[in-house]
Design an enzyme around this catalytic site. Structure first.
Site, short mmCIF file in Angstrom:
data_model
loop_
_atom_site.label_atom_id
_atom_site.label_comp_id
_atom_site.label_asym_id
_atom_site.label_seq_id
_atom_site.Cartn_x
_atom_site.Cartn_y
_atom_site.Cartn_z
N PRO A 83 0.77 -1.28 0.06
CA PRO A 83 -0.12 0.12 -0.04
C PRO A 83 0.74 1.30 0.01
O PRO A 83 1.84 1.27 0.55
CB PRO A 83 -1.02 -0.24 1.31
CG PRO A 83 -0.33 -1.48 1.94
CD PRO A 83 0.76 -1.91 1.30
N GLU A 84 0.73 2.05 -0.84
CA GLU A 84 1.07 3.52 -0.98
C GLU A 84 0.34 4.53 -0.04
O GLU A 84 -0.64 4.16 0.14
CB GLU A 84 1.34 3.71 -2.54
CG GLU A 84 2.29 3.09 -3.10
CD GLU A 84 3.81 3.27 -2.91
OE1 GLU A 84 4.33 4.28 -2.01
OE2 GLU A 84 4.44 2.24 -3.04
N HIS A 89 -4.16 -16.12 8.61
CA HIS A 89 -3.54 -14.68 8.80
C HIS A 89 -4.21 -13.53 9.46
O HIS A 89 -3.69 -12.52 9.58
CB HIS A 89 -3.10 -14.12 7.56
CG HIS A 89 -2.50 -15.45 6.65
ND1 HIS A 89 -1.15 -16.17 6.98
CD2 HIS A 89 -2.78 -15.89 5.26
CE1 HIS A 89 -1.10 -16.72 5.87
NE2 HIS A 89 -2.01 -16.78 5.08
N ARG A 117 24.02 18.24 -2.76
CA ARG A 117 23.68 16.72 -3.04
C ARG A 117 23.89 16.24 -4.55
O ARG A 117 23.20 16.61 -5.28
CB ARG A 117 22.12 16.49 -2.52
CG ARG A 117 22.08 16.80 -1.20
CD ARG A 117 22.54 16.07 0.01
NE ARG A 117 21.62 14.43 -0.08
CZ ARG A 117 20.65 14.54 0.77
NH1 ARG A 117 20.19 15.43 1.57
NH2 ARG A 117 19.93 13.36 0.86
N ARG A 125 2.37 -12.21 4.85
CA ARG A 125 3.72 -12.11 4.97
C ARG A 125 4.36 -11.63 6.38
O ARG A 125 5.56 -11.66 6.46
CB ARG A 125 4.03 -10.99 3.78
CG ARG A 125 3.85 -11.94 2.44
CD ARG A 125 4.54 -11.20 1.32
NE ARG A 125 5.74 -11.24 1.15
CZ ARG A 125 6.46 -10.89 0.21
NH1 ARG A 125 6.07 -10.13 -0.67
NH2 ARG A 125 7.93 -11.11 0.26
#
Ligand SMILES: [Zn+2]
Length: 271
Positions: free
Chosen positions: A2-3, A91, A152, A110
């Site tokens: 998920p973002e 799960h 940078r 997971r």
């Protein structure tokens, strides 16, 4: 995985289902997540009311009377609200049962997710304290990125994806935002102008807002469903389009690896 827009969508779906509910008891079926689920939840949570669910980066913070439950969904985690009498699914590792008989279940095949607890300021928790600003925070602006990037040599795309710089800009969103801002992903972060960073801030916020808006349409019902919004159907200009024509100039989109991540860009539109 998920973002940020999906986590925000989940927050909006879950919050109205749990706010003002009081915890009756907690069951930890398998506490071996990314970090151990603290056993003290079993003692500490009962009797506490949930006041809000807020998001910081990809963490969901359940604000309770005496502390905050910090939830991260990892790769495969999801939450669903069901009845405490409904059958446990494979799960389902942690279950928070409320006094009204409903139960919030955390499922994670997971087990890369996390459930943590703090009685201090959650934003100062060790997992959250070092994070950069939220993309919608006014602190995330052109002057900030310009100042932070001086000197940078790192390429601007991995710079943008660094959670110490700003949270929640995943690989797809970084590629799309750089295209929209007309910045080549390989350009050294320290060589981009303040004006370029101004365009980038605008692109990032627009793309994430669009994704959250698209996610809003996928909120069906977090009661007894997978509790996981579908993938957002967003129009992608460069991501996954290697060898296809640029939507703006017709040049073929290029694909490279940058910081181990697939990166797509238009060699003409992005400088
Ligand atoms: Zn182009």
């Amino acid at each position: 995985m998920p973002e940020l827009p999906e986590v925000e969508t989940i927050r909006r779906g879950i919050e109205p289902l749990v706010v003002n509910k009081v915890v009756d008891h907690v069951r930890i079926h398998n506490g071996s997540l990314r970090w151990p689920v603290p056993d003290l939840l079993i003692e500490a949570l009962p009797g506490q009311k949930v006041h809000s669910v807020v998001r910081r980066s990809k963490y969901l913070l359940f604000t309770c009377d005496q502390g905050t439950l910090i939830v991260h969904l990892g790769m495969t985690g999801h939450l669903r609200l069901t009845s405490h009498t409904s059958q446990r699914r494979k799960h389902d590792h942690v279950e928070i049962v409320f006094t009204d008989g409903s139960a919030l279940r955390y499922n994670d095949s997971r087990r890369f997710g996390a459930i943590l607890w703090t009685e201090s300021n959650p934003l100062q928790h060790v997992r959250l304290a070092g994070l950069g600003p939220e993309p919608f925070d006014p602190e995330f602006n052109a002057a900030y990125l310009y100042r932070l990037s001086r000197g940078r040599k790192v390429a601007v795309k991995p710079f943008l994806m660094n959670a110490h710089v700003v949270v929640g800009v995943g690989n797809i969103y970084a590629s799309e935002a750089l295209f929209s801002a007309g910045i080549a992903p390989v350009r050294p972060a320290g060589k981009a102008s303040k004006a370029a960073y101004g365009r980038l801030v605008q692109s990032v916020t627009e793309i994430l807002e669009e994704a959250i808006a698209a996610g809003g349409t996928t909120i069906r019902d977090f009661s007894d469903t997978e509790g996981r919004p579908g993938y957002f159907k967003q129009k992608l200009c460069v991501y996954g389009r290697a060898g296809q024509k640029c939507v703006s100039c017709g040049t073929l989109i290029k694909q490279i690896k940058l910081g181990q991540r697939s990166t797509f860009y238009c060699p003409v539109c992005q400088k």
